[in-house]
Write an enzyme that holds these catalytic residues in place. Structure first.
Site, mmCIF file in Angstrom:
data_model
loop_
_atom_site.group_PDB
_atom_site.id
_atom_site.type_symbol
_atom_site.label_atom_id
_atom_site.label_comp_id
_atom_site.label_asym_id
_atom_site.label_seq_id
_atom_site.Cartn_x
_atom_site.Cartn_y
_atom_site.Cartn_z
ATOM 1 C CB CYS A 83 12.669 -1.418 25.052
ATOM 2 S SG CYS A 83 11.904 -1.952 26.695
ATOM 3 C CB CYS A 86 10.600 0.571 27.662
ATOM 4 S SG CYS A 86 11.650 -0.568 27.938
ATOM 5 C CG ASP A 87 8.982 2.923 24.823
ATOM 6 O OD1 ASP A 87 8.892 3.585 25.889
ATOM 7 O OD2 ASP A 87 10.236 2.864 24.127
#
Ligand code: NAP
Length: 256
Positions: A83, A86-87
């Site tokens: 992701c 997200c990261d």
């Protein structure tokens, strides 16, 4: 749509807030099993609570597929992710690779250019599966380099990722690529395990719908919406659309 770029998690929060305002109760839990043979239907959860209902909408989505390498598991959260939203932030001015050749891989690669100094896209064939417009954006991006006909064999590092080993699918030669992170974007699997075969699935393992109404499943009174029943479109807007259809189907089901 939105004139200015927004992030998915923000949109989800907004939708949730709207649902709460009109009386929805949220309960965070994991459904381990369901019983559909008698009414009310039962959904048993991790916390021990069992929910009874006359009808149910399954909207459990799909989750990222992994490469299933031993070294991949070792570095999940330490340089391996599925992701970018997200990261991605953790890879500011770093070198990263995205594995895959579909729209997800293109999207992840383009998003990562906001943070990483260089993004490799590693694909196992010599052409992408992604839509032409997404391919063009990737192929024309100066921070992105495509590595064709290669598979990832191993991820190396000491604590965090430092390089990956690649194998050429044509001549089987191996090579090493130094980088700081790998984003796996090779598709998704629907979250249907808890259903234990009680609802009919299609040939790809997604919930089959359209029995009586658009979102009806093989079990009368059980409906499905979003990615768990859609291997093709898998867009936020199509998922929201089937969510609306399912709600209307449920309303009519209860009326009858
Ligand atoms: P996908 O279209 O199924 O693509 C998966 C990619 O990963 C393929 O290129 C596949 O290679 C590769 N792959 C699969 N298993 C692999 C493995 N073990 N090792 C290496 N490579 C592997 O999945 P997706 O990209 O997640 O997209 C799914 C659906 O969502 C599509 O309909 C897509 O259009 C849609 N989507 C749309 C957008 C958008 O429009 N913005 C964004 C994301 C997703 P091969 O090509 O060789 O099979």
């Amino acid at each position: 749509g939105f004139g200015d770029v927004i992030q998915g998690p923000w949109l989800m929060e907004q939708m949730k807030e709207q649902a709460v305002k009109v009386g929805t109760q949220f309960h965070h839990d994991i459904v381990n099993s369901v019983k559909f043979d008698d009414k009310p239907f039962l959904a048993e959860t991790d916390s021990g609570i069992t929910f009874n209902s006359k009808t149910i909408i399954i909207a459990t989505g799909a989750q990222a597929r992994w490469l299933n390498l031993e070294s991949e598991n070792k570095f999940k959260g330490f340089g391996i992710s599925a992701c970018a939203t997200c990261d991605g932030f953790f890879f500011k001015e770093k070198i990263v690779a995205v594995v895959g050749g579909g729209d997800s891989a293109m999207e992840e690669a383009l998003f990562l250019t906001k943070f990483a100094s260089k993004v490799y896209v590693i694909h196992r064939r010599d052409q992408f599966r992604a839509s032409q417009i997404m391919q063009d954006r990737v192929l024309n991006h100066e921070q992105i380099e495509v590595v064709w006909n290669k598979t990832v064999e191993k991820i190396n590092g000491d604590g965090s990722v430092s390089s990956i080993e690649l194998k050429d699918v044509e001549n089987e030669t191996t090579s090493e690529l130094e980088l700081d992170g790998v984003f796996v974007a090779i598709g998704h699997d629907p979250n249907v395990k808890f259903l234990d075969g009680l609802v009919e699935l299609d040939e790809k393992g997604y919930i089959k719908t359209g029995f009586t109404t658009e979102t009806s499943t093989s079990v009368p009174g059980v409906f499905a919406a979003g990615d768990v029943a859609d291997s093709l479109y898998r867009q936020a807007i199509t998922a929201a659309g089937t969510g609306c259809q399912a709600a209307m189907d449920v309303e009519r089901w209860l009326d009858h």
